[in-house]
Design an enzyme around this catalytic site. Structure first.
Site, PDB file in Angstrom:
ATOM      1  N   THR A 167      -8.393  -1.955  11.113  1.00  0.00           N
ATOM      2  CA  THR A 167      -7.750  -0.759  11.610  1.00  0.00           C
ATOM      3  C   THR A 167      -6.175  -1.146  11.499  1.00  0.00           C
ATOM      4  O   THR A 167      -5.173  -0.722  12.279  1.00  0.00           O
ATOM      5  CB  THR A 167      -7.395  -1.683  12.989  1.00  0.00           C
ATOM      6  OG1 THR A 167      -6.945  -3.092  13.181  1.00  0.00           O
ATOM      7  CG2 THR A 167      -8.771  -1.479  14.158  1.00  0.00           C
ATOM      8  N   GLY A 168      -5.883  -1.924  10.516  1.00  0.00           N
ATOM      9  CA  GLY A 168      -4.849  -1.851  10.104  1.00  0.00           C
ATOM     10  C   GLY A 168      -4.188  -1.182   8.758  1.00  0.00           C
ATOM     11  O   GLY A 168      -4.767  -0.057   8.509  1.00  0.00           O
ATOM     12  N   VAL A 226      -3.714  -0.981   5.121  1.00  0.00           N
ATOM     13  CA  VAL A 226      -4.351  -1.245   4.750  1.00  0.00           C
ATOM     14  C   VAL A 226      -6.131  -0.515   4.535  1.00  0.00           C
ATOM     15  O   VAL A 226      -6.643   0.276   3.983  1.00  0.00           O
ATOM     16  CB  VAL A 226      -4.688  -1.586   3.542  1.00  0.00           C
ATOM     17  CG1 VAL A 226      -6.099  -1.826   2.303  1.00  0.00           C
ATOM     18  CG2 VAL A 226      -2.877  -2.115   2.453  1.00  0.00           C
ATOM     19  N   SER A 277     -10.960  -5.915  19.041  1.00  0.00           N
ATOM     20  CA  SER A 277     -10.706  -4.186  18.835  1.00  0.00           C
ATOM     21  C   SER A 277     -12.381  -3.691  19.117  1.00  0.00           C
ATOM     22  O   SER A 277     -12.860  -3.151  19.468  1.00  0.00           O
ATOM     23  CB  SER A 277     -10.564  -3.632  17.383  1.00  0.00           C
ATOM     24  OG  SER A 277      -8.847  -4.084  17.513  1.00  0.00           O
ATOM     25  N   ARG A 304      -7.958 -14.467  -4.681  1.00  0.00           N
ATOM     26  CA  ARG A 304      -7.563 -13.931  -6.363  1.00  0.00           C
ATOM     27  C   ARG A 304      -7.967 -15.075  -7.789  1.00  0.00           C
ATOM     28  O   ARG A 304      -7.903 -14.804  -8.856  1.00  0.00           O
ATOM     29  CB  ARG A 304      -6.420 -13.500  -6.094  1.00  0.00           C
ATOM     30  CG  ARG A 304      -6.691 -11.587  -6.206  1.00  0.00           C
ATOM     31  CD  ARG A 304      -4.974 -11.295  -5.466  1.00  0.00           C
ATOM     32  NE  ARG A 304      -4.551  -9.760  -4.936  1.00  0.00           N
ATOM     33  CZ  ARG A 304      -3.684  -9.550  -3.928  1.00  0.00           C
ATOM     34  NH1 ARG A 304      -2.654 -10.456  -4.722  1.00  0.00           N
ATOM     35  NH2 ARG A 304      -3.786  -8.899  -3.373  1.00  0.00           N
ATOM     36  N   CYS A 310      -0.247  -5.134  -5.309  1.00  0.00           N
ATOM     37  CA  CYS A 310       0.718  -4.012  -5.152  1.00  0.00           C
ATOM     38  C   CYS A 310       1.895  -3.466  -6.106  1.00  0.00           C
ATOM     39  O   CYS A 310       1.019  -2.401  -7.278  1.00  0.00           O
ATOM     40  CB  CYS A 310       0.893  -3.226  -3.803  1.00  0.00           C
ATOM     41  SG  CYS A 310       1.906  -3.902  -2.594  1.00  0.00           S
ATOM     42  N   GLN A 362      10.843  -1.497  -3.293  1.00  0.00           N
ATOM     43  CA  GLN A 362       9.509  -1.451  -2.532  1.00  0.00           C
ATOM     44  C   GLN A 362       9.182  -1.079  -1.330  1.00  0.00           C
ATOM     45  O   GLN A 362      10.206  -0.959  -0.713  1.00  0.00           O
ATOM     46  CB  GLN A 362       8.466  -3.247  -2.226  1.00  0.00           C
ATOM     47  CG  GLN A 362       8.969  -3.478  -4.372  1.00  0.00           C
ATOM     48  CD  GLN A 362       7.387  -5.374  -3.595  1.00  0.00           C
ATOM     49  OE1 GLN A 362       8.322  -5.717  -4.759  1.00  0.00           O
ATOM     50  NE2 GLN A 362       6.697  -4.524  -3.367  1.00  0.00           N
ATOM     51  N   ARG A 368      12.829  -4.644  -1.409  1.00  0.00           N
ATOM     52  CA  ARG A 368      12.364  -4.298  -0.655  1.00  0.00           C
ATOM     53  C   ARG A 368      13.236  -3.036   0.330  1.00  0.00           C
ATOM     54  O   ARG A 368      14.625  -3.194   0.640  1.00  0.00           O
ATOM     55  CB  ARG A 368      11.935  -4.569   1.314  1.00  0.00           C
ATOM     56  CG  ARG A 368      10.963  -4.154   2.226  1.00  0.00           C
ATOM     57  CD  ARG A 368       9.854  -4.109   1.853  1.00  0.00           C
ATOM     58  NE  ARG A 368       9.130  -4.876   1.789  1.00  0.00           N
ATOM     59  CZ  ARG A 368       7.558  -5.553   1.622  1.00  0.00           C
ATOM     60  NH1 ARG A 368       7.072  -4.244   1.090  1.00  0.00           N
ATOM     61  NH2 ARG A 368       7.087  -6.259   1.511  1.00  0.00           N
ATOM     62  N   HIS A 404       6.019   2.411  -4.855  1.00  0.00           N
ATOM     63  CA  HIS A 404       6.728   1.101  -5.194  1.00  0.00           C
ATOM     64  C   HIS A 404       7.388   1.620  -6.577  1.00  0.00           C
ATOM     65  O   HIS A 404       6.907   2.449  -7.543  1.00  0.00           O
ATOM     66  CB  HIS A 404       6.163   0.002  -5.369  1.00  0.00           C
ATOM     67  CG  HIS A 404       5.785  -0.772  -4.459  1.00  0.00           C
ATOM     68  ND1 HIS A 404       6.039  -0.660  -3.407  1.00  0.00           N
ATOM     69  CD2 HIS A 404       4.672  -1.787  -4.307  1.00  0.00           C
ATOM     70  CE1 HIS A 404       5.469  -1.695  -2.041  1.00  0.00           C
ATOM     71  NE2 HIS A 404       4.943  -1.948  -2.267  1.00  0.00           N
ATOM     72  N   THR A 418      -0.387   1.701  -1.007  1.00  0.00           N
ATOM     73  CA  THR A 418      -1.589   1.110  -0.586  1.00  0.00           C
ATOM     74  C   THR A 418      -2.602   2.169  -0.905  1.00  0.00           C
ATOM     75  O   THR A 418      -3.385   2.149  -0.787  1.00  0.00           O
ATOM     76  CB  THR A 418      -1.530   1.817   0.906  1.00  0.00           C
ATOM     77  OG1 THR A 418      -0.688   3.132   1.571  1.00  0.00           O
ATOM     78  CG2 THR A 418      -0.158   1.065   1.647  1.00  0.00           C
TER      79      THR A 418
END
Lengths: 349, 349, 349, 349
Positions: free
Chosen positions: A10-11, A13, A38, A109, A148, A175, A234, A241, A329
Site C-alpha cells: 500500500t505504500g 514503492v 489493511s 543489504r 535509490c 533528491q 532534499r 534524484h 522509485t
C-alpha cells in the site's frame, strides 16, 4: 508466467511495484500484503493511491493479507518487498525459507551472504545465493537492490570504473521527496526551501557504491578501491534524484572517451533482453541545462539514467564532472527489484 | 549623512538596495536611475515592487532619471549599481569620473585596477583605488563585490584559509531563483524540477574565490594557491543560496578546530562596527537538518552566512565537508555593495 | 490519412499539438510554422522542448517555415493554430482562403460567422462554416475552440443545462502556469504564492460559456439564458486547471439526479467514436479530496474532465456545488482543436 | 504587566504565540505547556522551531510543563491555548476555573455561553463571560476566536454588513499549508498540485460567519440573516489564506461606496489603540494582481486583511466580488487570541 506478490503493497514503492507489474509479460501479480490495519480489505479499499496513472483494475479486488502473519501461504515464486526496514528485518528471512524475496528494503543489504545487485553492474554477485541457501538452510533466498541514489550513481560510474582508474568521487545530491515515502517530508519543510540532510543516506552511498563496483571470488566480496564522499539534500521535486558528480581519475581524463564509454555501456540485462532493461542504461544529453528531473526521470520508462553536463574539471587534468538524473522509485526502487527478479528468472529459475 | 543614489533602481537587486538603505544611519538616498522607459516617472509609478516588505515611503516620490543620459548631475557621493552587465560596462566608468561607484555588476570585476572586495576577506584590496584613479584620471572610482554564490563561499573559506592549508575545494550549489532576476526563471522551469546549469556561474566561483583569498602587494594581486571546482544548480527557492562544500586540507582536519575558527571569525567590519556588518559573519548550526534557506537566509539581517553539517569527510583524514546558506540578494548583492561603501566611508572618505 | 500542419509549432501548445498528432490514425503531420527566427531550421534545432515525453522522432527533421510568409504553399488540408492572438488575427484569415484552420487562438472566436465549438456541447455550430465561406469567399474556413478554463466548465455544465434549469453559476478557478505559456509566469511570482488575476480570463469564461450552451437557428446564435460570474487565479501547478463551481437552479437540486446526468453524459464525438474523444467526457470521483490536478489531469489521455465533491449547497434548496479538474493544454487547447478537426473530418470532409 | 502562558507551546500556532508575545508591552510570558513528551525539558530542547525569525532568547530556558497534569499552578492571569481540539475540550474547562483562557482551539467555540469573538466585529459578545462564569461556577473563563479563514472573511464582510443588506455570499478559498499544522500536508500532496478539500472548514466558515455578524441580547445570540456557501482548497503556499468572495446585496451595489466603507472601517480595538490592533483592519489594493499571499500576508504585522480586485459583478446589478488575503497563523490564529486578550485586559480586568 511466474506468480508474484508484493510485501508492503500500500505504500509509495509498493504502488510502483503494482504499476510496473501490471502489464508484465513474465510476472503475474496474485498476492499483496500490508499491515494488519489493511489486512482483509480489497486492495482498492485499503489504499490511497498516489500515482499519476490510476490504480490497475487487476489489483483492485485482491484481498490484502497481513505481512506479519506467518500461517498464510502464497501461491507465488517471487515476493517483492517494499517493507520498512524493521519489518523487513523480521519477515524477509521467514519468507526466504520458501520464496524468492526480491527486496528494496535495506535491512538485509549488508549481510555477507545476501547479494546486493544492480544487474548491469554486478550480476555475478548472484553467486551468493547458493551460499546463502546453504548457510541458512532456506529453499528460497533474498536478493536486494541498493538505495535509490546509489543505483543511479553506480550505474554511471560502472563504465568509468571498468575503463579508467577512479581515484576519488565526490557527489552532491538533490533528491526528490518521494524517496522519503508519502508522509516523509512535510510541505512546510520544502516549499521555498530545501533540507540539507537525509538520515543514513550519505553512509549508504559511500558504502554500497564501493561494494557494487567490487568483485566476488569464492563467495567473498572485495570492495572497489577508491574513495567516495557524499552530501545529500532534499529538494522540492516529486520524483527523480539529481546528483552532481565530481570524479578524479589516476590518469588524464579525456571527455570524448568517457562519453563514448558511458553512452555505449551495455551489460547482461541488455544482452538477455530483459523486459525492464533499458536499451541504454545511460543516456547522454548535450544540452547545457539537462538533465532535469521533470523532463528526464521517465527516460526508458524510468529505467534509464540521464547524464548531462559531462565536462573537464578545472581542478586537475585528471578530473571531470557531470550531473545525472534517475527515477528514484522506478530505477531506484521497484524497477530495480523487478529487474533483479527478471535476471533471476532468466538465469536461475 | 552621505547622499547616495542607486543605478538600476527598479530591478530585483535595485529594490533590495532601496530596502536596505531606507533606514540607514549614514547614507541618505536621494537619486534613482533606471532605463529610459522609467525615466521621468515617480519611483512608485515606475516600479512593480517584488519584496515582502512594502516599498519605503521615502522613495515613492523620487523622480527616476535615465541611467544612460550623461548630462544629469547627481547630488551624491556614492552611486550603488545593480545595472545589467552590458549597461554597467558602459556607464560605470563614466560615473566613476565624479562619483564613487559601489557596484554589484560583474562588468568591471576583473579589471586589474578595480578592487573586488568582501570587507571581511580582503579589505586591503581597496589599495587599488589610488592606482585606479591615477590610471584613469578619475576623481571617483569603482569598487565591486563578487557574485552572490562566491561571497557566501569565500566568507566561510576565509578563516579556514587563514588557519589551515587548503588543497582543494569542491562546491555544489542549490541557488535561489531571485539570483536570476525577476523574470530569469520561468515557473514552468522550476515547479517539480530543478535546472542543473547557471550560465558563467561556475567560472565566476572558480576565479573570484581565488582572487578574493589572494594577496596584494604593490597593487598586484596574487591569487590564492589551491584548486576549486564548482557545479551550480537552480532550485525552487525564492531567496537564499545553499552550497555543499567539500574541503581537502594539506594536513589533518580537526573539526573542533575548524568550527572554532569559523565561529570566532571576525574582521575589520566587525572591529569598525560598520552598520551592516553582522556581529559574526559565520553562524554555526549544530542541528542535523540546518542550514535551510527559508529558515536561515535572514540571519543577521541577511548579512550572516549560516554553516551546518560541519563534519569529517570519510574521503581522507585531511578532509571535511559542510553546508552553507547565504542570502543571495542581501549578503550576496545589495548588502555586499553597501558594506563596501560603509568601509570606504569609514576608512577613506 | 489527411495531411495537417501546425501554425506556431515551437510554443507550449504547439508542442502539445505535435505530441498528440504523433501517433494519430487519421492525421499525418507534415508542416510546421513558427516565427522568422525559427524559419529554415530543423524543428529539433528550432525548439526547446518542454514536455515530459520527449520530442517525437517524426518531427525532428521537418524544416520550419515562417508563419508570416505568404508565398509558402502547404500540402495539407488542415492547419492547427496555436498562434498568439495578434498574429492569429492577421494570418488565420489568409490561411482560411485555402485551408481548414482549427484554431486555439482567441482572435477569431467572437466573429459572428466563425464557429466556437466543443464537439460534445455545440457541434451544430459548425453550420456557420457554410455562411463563413459564403461571406468571405473562402475555400477553407476557420473553426475555433474556447479558452481552456471555459472548456472544462462548459463540458460539466452541459448535462446540467440540458436537464435542469440553471439560474446562476459562480466559478472560482485555480489555474496552472502552463496556461500562460512557457515564460508567462515567473517563478518569483508563484513559489509560496498565487496570483489572483489572469488578464481577460474572467470575461472569456463569462461570455464564451453562454454562447457555447446557446442555440443556433438560421446561422444566428442565441446565448444561453442564465447568469455566470468568474474569479480567476493562478496557482503553482504545472498542468491542469481546477475550478470550484457553485450552481443555482430554478428548481430543487437533487444530487443523485445531477450525478447520473453528468456521469452518463455522452454526445456526438462518443457516438462517432472520434479518436480523441474520451469514452466519458465527465468522470465523477467520490473521494473527498479529489479531483486533484496532478492525479486527475491525465484522465482519458487528458481529454476527460474530472468532477468531485458534488454536493448540496447549504445556500438554498436549489443549489449545489462541485470541483472540476481539466487538462488545460490538452482538453483545454491542442486536444480541443484536434477533436474539432476530427469531427469536421468525419462529418464534413 | 500581566503574566501569561501558552498551552500547546511547541506546535506551529504555539510558536506564533511565542513570537508575537516576545516583545509585548502588556503581557509577560512565563509559562509554557506541551505534551508529556516535552514536559520537564527546556523549551529550546523540546522544540523544533519552524518560523523564519529565530526563537526568542527569553523563552529558551523556560521549562515546559505537561498540559494534562492538573496539579501544576501557574503564576499567570491569562493562558493562550493552541491545543488540539480533543485536548482543548478536556483541559480548557479545567483551566477556566482559575484562569482566563484565550483559545484558538475550536472545541468550545460553539458552546452557548462561550464568546466567539473578533474584537473589530462583535466585541459585545464578551457579555457572555459573566453568564459563563455564573453557569459554570468558574473564577476564570474561556474566550475563543474563530477559524482562520472565517476571521479574514468576516472582517471584510463587517463594514458591508453594517452598511448594506447582504443577501448571499459565496467564498472559494486557497489556503496555506501552515493551517494544517507542521505535518498536516505532505509535500507529495501539494507540489505541482492542490487539494480541494479541508475537513470541516466549509461548515465552520458557513456557521461561524453568521454568528459573528449576529447580535446579542440578554445573553442570547441571533445569527446574521443571510446565506453563505464556502468551497475550501489547500494550495502550495506557506502562510496566508486567499479567498475569492462573491457578494449579492438586496440592493444596488456601488463599488465606490463599498470601497470607502471597507477602507474606513475601524472599530473598538482601533479606538482603544490595542497593541496588536492594525490601524486599518482592511487594506485596499488597487493593483490588478493583488492581494498575493507572499506579498500581503504581513500587512500590519500580519494583523491586517488585504482586499483587492474589488469590482462589480456582471451576475446582477446588486453584486460585487473581491479577493482577500489574511495571515492565517497571525490574524487567523495566535494574533486573534492575543487581540482578544488585549481587549479583555483593557476593558474587563
Amino acid at each position: 508466467m511466474v506468480n508474484v506478490g508484493v510485501l508492503g503493497a500500500t505504500g509509495m514503492v509498493g504502488q510502483r511495484f503494482i504499476q510496473l507489474l501490471d502489464s508484465h509479460p513474465d510476472f503475474n501479480l496474485t498476492s499483496l500484503t500490508a499491515s494488519s490495519r489493511s489486512a482483509g480489505k480489497r486492495y482498492e479499499d485499503a489504499t490511497t493511491w498516489y500515482l499519476d496513472d490510476s490504480m490497475p483494475e487487476s489489483v483492485k479486488d485482491i484481498v490484502v493479507t497481513d505481512t506479519n502473519v506467518d500461517e498464510v501461504s502464497y501461491d507465488v515464486d517471487i515476493l517483492f518487498s517494499s517493507l520498512p526496514t524493521e519489518t523487513a528485518a523480521i519477515v524477509e528471512p521467514k519468507f526466504a525459507k520458501n520464496y524468492i524475496v526480491a527486496s528494496n528494503a535495506s535491512a538485509m543489504r549488508m549481510e555477507k551472504d545476501v547479494p546486493l545487485v544492480i544487474p548491469e553492474v554486478n550480476h555475478e554477485f548472484l553467486d551468493l545465493i547458493e551460499i546463502q541457501q546453504k548457510n541458512r538452510g532456506w529453499d528460497g533466498f533474498i536478493v536486494t537492490n541498493p538505495n535509490c541514489s546509489t543505483i543511479a550513481l553506480t550505474l554511471t560510474l560502472k563504465p568509468i570504473y571498468d575503463n579508467f582508474n577512479i581515484k576519488k568521487v565526490y557527489v552532491s545530491t538533490m533528491q526528490a521527496v518521494s524517496g522519503a515515502g508519502y508522509s516523509g517530508v512535510s510541505s512546510m519543510a520544502i516549499i521555498d526551501n530545501l533540507i540539507p540532510y537525509i538520515g543514513s543516506e550519505e553512509e549508504k552511498m559511500e558504502s554500497e557504491t564501493l561494494q557494487l563496483l567490487g568483485s566476488i571470488e569464492n563467495g567473498k566480496i572485495s570492495n572497489a578501491n577508491f574513495r567516495i564522499s557524499a552530501s545529500c539534500h532534499r529538494v522540492a521535486v516529486i520524483d527523480g534524484h539529481t546528483e552532481a558528480v565530481f570524479v578524479e581519475l589516476e590518469d588524464n581524463a579525456n571527455i570524448g572517451d568517457i562519453k563514448t564509454k558511458m553512452s555505449n555501456f551495455k551489460s547482461l540485462p541488455q544482452e538477455l533482453d530483459l523486459y525492464s532493461a533499458p536499451k541504454n542504461p545511460i543516456i547522454i544529453k548535450e544540452e547545457d541545462d539537462r538533465p532535469q528531473p521533470r523532463l528526464d526521470r521517465n527516460s526508458s520508462n524510468g529505467m534509464g539514467v540521464t547524464v548531462g553536463r559531462l565536462r573537464k574539471d578545472i581542478i586537475s587534468n585528471n578530473s571531470f564532472k557531470y550531473v545525472l538524473v534517475g527515477h528514484n522509485t522506478i530505477r531506484g526502487a521497484a524497477g530495480a527489484s523487478i529487474l533483479n527478479a527478471e535476471l533471476i528468472n532468466k538465469t536461475i529459475l
